[in-house]
Write a protein that holds these residues in place. Structure first.
Motif, PDB file in Angstrom:
ATOM      1  N   VAL A  99       0.834  -1.194   0.000  1.00  0.00           N
ATOM      2  CA  VAL A  99       0.000   0.000   0.000  1.00  0.00           C
ATOM      3  C   VAL A  99       0.875   1.251   0.000  1.00  0.00           C
ATOM      4  O   VAL A  99       1.849   1.330   0.745  1.00  0.00           O
ATOM      5  CB  VAL A  99      -0.929   0.016   1.247  1.00  0.00           C
ATOM      6  N   VAL A 100       0.497   2.226  -0.842  1.00  0.00           N
ATOM      7  CA  VAL A 100       1.154   3.535  -0.843  1.00  0.00           C
ATOM      8  C   VAL A 100       0.401   4.420   0.138  1.00  0.00           C
ATOM      9  O   VAL A 100      -0.834   4.525   0.063  1.00  0.00           O
ATOM     10  CB  VAL A 100       1.138   4.185  -2.238  1.00  0.00           C
ATOM     11  N   VAL A 101       1.153   5.054   1.048  1.00  0.00           N
ATOM     12  CA  VAL A 101       0.544   5.849   2.112  1.00  0.00           C
ATOM     13  C   VAL A 101       1.198   7.227   2.166  1.00  0.00           C
ATOM     14  O   VAL A 101       2.422   7.338   2.097  1.00  0.00           O
ATOM     15  CB  VAL A 101       0.742   5.138   3.481  1.00  0.00           C
ATOM     16  N   GLY A 102       0.384   8.254   2.294  1.00  0.00           N
ATOM     17  CA  GLY A 102       0.891   9.601   2.531  1.00  0.00           C
ATOM     18  C   GLY A 102       0.969   9.835   4.026  1.00  0.00           C
ATOM     19  O   GLY A 102      -0.028   9.701   4.738  1.00  0.00           O
ATOM     20  N   HIS A 103       2.160  10.158   4.514  1.00  0.00           N
ATOM     21  CA  HIS A 103       2.366  10.373   5.944  1.00  0.00           C
ATOM     22  C   HIS A 103       1.556  11.581   6.422  1.00  0.00           C
ATOM     23  O   HIS A 103       1.407  12.573   5.711  1.00  0.00           O
ATOM     24  CB  HIS A 103       3.855  10.580   6.224  1.00  0.00           C
ATOM     25  N   ASP A 104       1.057  11.494   7.644  1.00  0.00           N
ATOM     26  CA  ASP A 104       0.258  12.562   8.264  1.00  0.00           C
ATOM     27  C   ASP A 104      -0.964  12.939   7.430  1.00  0.00           C
ATOM     28  O   ASP A 104      -1.409  14.091   7.431  1.00  0.00           O
ATOM     29  CB  ASP A 104       1.107  13.813   8.543  1.00  0.00           C
ATOM     30  N   ASP A 105      -1.487  11.968   6.694  1.00  0.00           N
ATOM     31  CA  ASP A 105      -2.694  12.152   5.879  1.00  0.00           C
ATOM     32  C   ASP A 105      -2.544  13.172   4.758  1.00  0.00           C
ATOM     33  O   ASP A 105      -3.523  13.711   4.264  1.00  0.00           O
ATOM     34  CB  ASP A 105      -3.905  12.508   6.750  1.00  0.00           C
ATOM     35  N   TYR A 106      -1.308  13.450   4.331  1.00  0.00           N
ATOM     36  CA  TYR A 106      -1.126  14.305   3.162  1.00  0.00           C
ATOM     37  C   TYR A 106      -1.475  13.507   1.914  1.00  0.00           C
ATOM     38  O   TYR A 106      -1.384  12.283   1.890  1.00  0.00           O
ATOM     39  CB  TYR A 106       0.312  14.812   3.060  1.00  0.00           C
ATOM     40  N   GLY A 107      -1.875  14.226   0.883  1.00  0.00           N
ATOM     41  CA  GLY A 107      -2.240  13.611  -0.381  1.00  0.00           C
ATOM     42  C   GLY A 107      -3.738  13.473  -0.503  1.00  0.00           C
ATOM     43  O   GLY A 107      -4.463  13.425   0.498  1.00  0.00           O
ATOM     44  N   THR A 108      -4.182  13.434  -1.751  1.00  0.00           N
ATOM     45  CA  THR A 108      -5.613  13.294  -2.014  1.00  0.00           C
ATOM     46  C   THR A 108      -5.938  11.966  -2.687  1.00  0.00           C
ATOM     47  O   THR A 108      -7.112  11.662  -2.886  1.00  0.00           O
ATOM     48  CB  THR A 108      -6.120  14.451  -2.911  1.00  0.00           C
ATOM     49  N   VAL A 109      -4.914  11.197  -3.053  1.00  0.00           N
ATOM     50  CA  VAL A 109      -5.148   9.929  -3.750  1.00  0.00           C
ATOM     51  C   VAL A 109      -4.744   8.714  -2.915  1.00  0.00           C
ATOM     52  O   VAL A 109      -4.973   7.583  -3.339  1.00  0.00           O
ATOM     53  CB  VAL A 109      -4.422   9.898  -5.115  1.00  0.00           C
ATOM     54  N   THR A 110      -4.127   8.930  -1.777  1.00  0.00           N
ATOM     55  CA  THR A 110      -3.660   7.822  -0.943  1.00  0.00           C
ATOM     56  C   THR A 110      -4.669   7.547   0.169  1.00  0.00           C
ATOM     57  O   THR A 110      -5.398   8.465   0.569  1.00  0.00           O
ATOM     58  CB  THR A 110      -2.289   8.142  -0.333  1.00  0.00           C
ATOM     59  N   PRO A 111      -4.720   6.334   0.672  1.00  0.00           N
ATOM     60  CA  PRO A 111      -3.869   5.184   0.371  1.00  0.00           C
ATOM     61  C   PRO A 111      -4.256   4.532  -0.968  1.00  0.00           C
ATOM     62  O   PRO A 111      -5.398   4.584  -1.396  1.00  0.00           O
ATOM     63  CB  PRO A 111      -4.115   4.235   1.539  1.00  0.00           C
TER      64      PRO A 111
END
Length: 153
Positions: free
Chosen positions: A132-144
């Motif tokens: 799984v690709v994860v953006g740390h600290d909930d950054y990003g709009t397409v992850t996980p």
């Protein structure tokens, strides 16, 4: 730098690192311990929101310290650093106070899409755990983003 210029430069910089990631990922997968239950490809944007980031793998499962040590030699998939020659690999850096776009969200989204492209370039991959690709600290709009369900290919 406009948002579209930032995205274009960042995408180009990531594309330039695809071969290195294609070399690293099979080594990472080969180093996975039997106890691992999930592999996360984590994108860590800088707290400053300047465009700096790292992509590092981590595994989930019992005794996290021990199982993550087993992949440590292959866990860094992208790690920008300041050197005497500038930022290496060269990525766009901005002053977060001079831009009106969400730099960290863009960094995570671009890096996540890059990881998807690199992963899919392998075709079938033998891996028995979810990836799984994860953006740390909930950054990003397409992850996980689930790259692999865990079924052996």
């Amino acid at each position: 730098m406009t948002e579209s210029e930032f995205i274009a430069e960042l995408t180009g910089a990531l594309d330039g690192q695809s071969d290195a990631a294609r070399t690293q990922i099979p080594l990472l997968l080969a180093s996975l311990p039997d106890a691992a239950t999930r592999l996360d490809l984590q994108i860590f944007p800088a707290q400053d929101g300047d465009g700096f980031f790292t992509v590092r793998a981590s595994v989930d499962g019992p005794n996290l310290y021990v199982i993550n040590k087993s992949i440590d030699a292959h866990a860094d998939l992208f790690d920008a650093k300041y050197t005497e020659d500038g930022v290496q690999p060269p990525i766009p850096i901005v002053d977060c106070f001079d831009v009106d776009y969400p730099v960290n969200d863009i960094v995570v989204d671009c890096a996540a899409k890059w990881l998807q492209t690199v992963w899919h370039s392998f075709g079938d991959i033998k891996c028995n755990i979810p990836v799984v690709v994860v953006g740390h600290d909930d950054y990003g709009t397409v992850t996980p983003i689930e790259l692999h369900s865990g079924a052996a290919a």
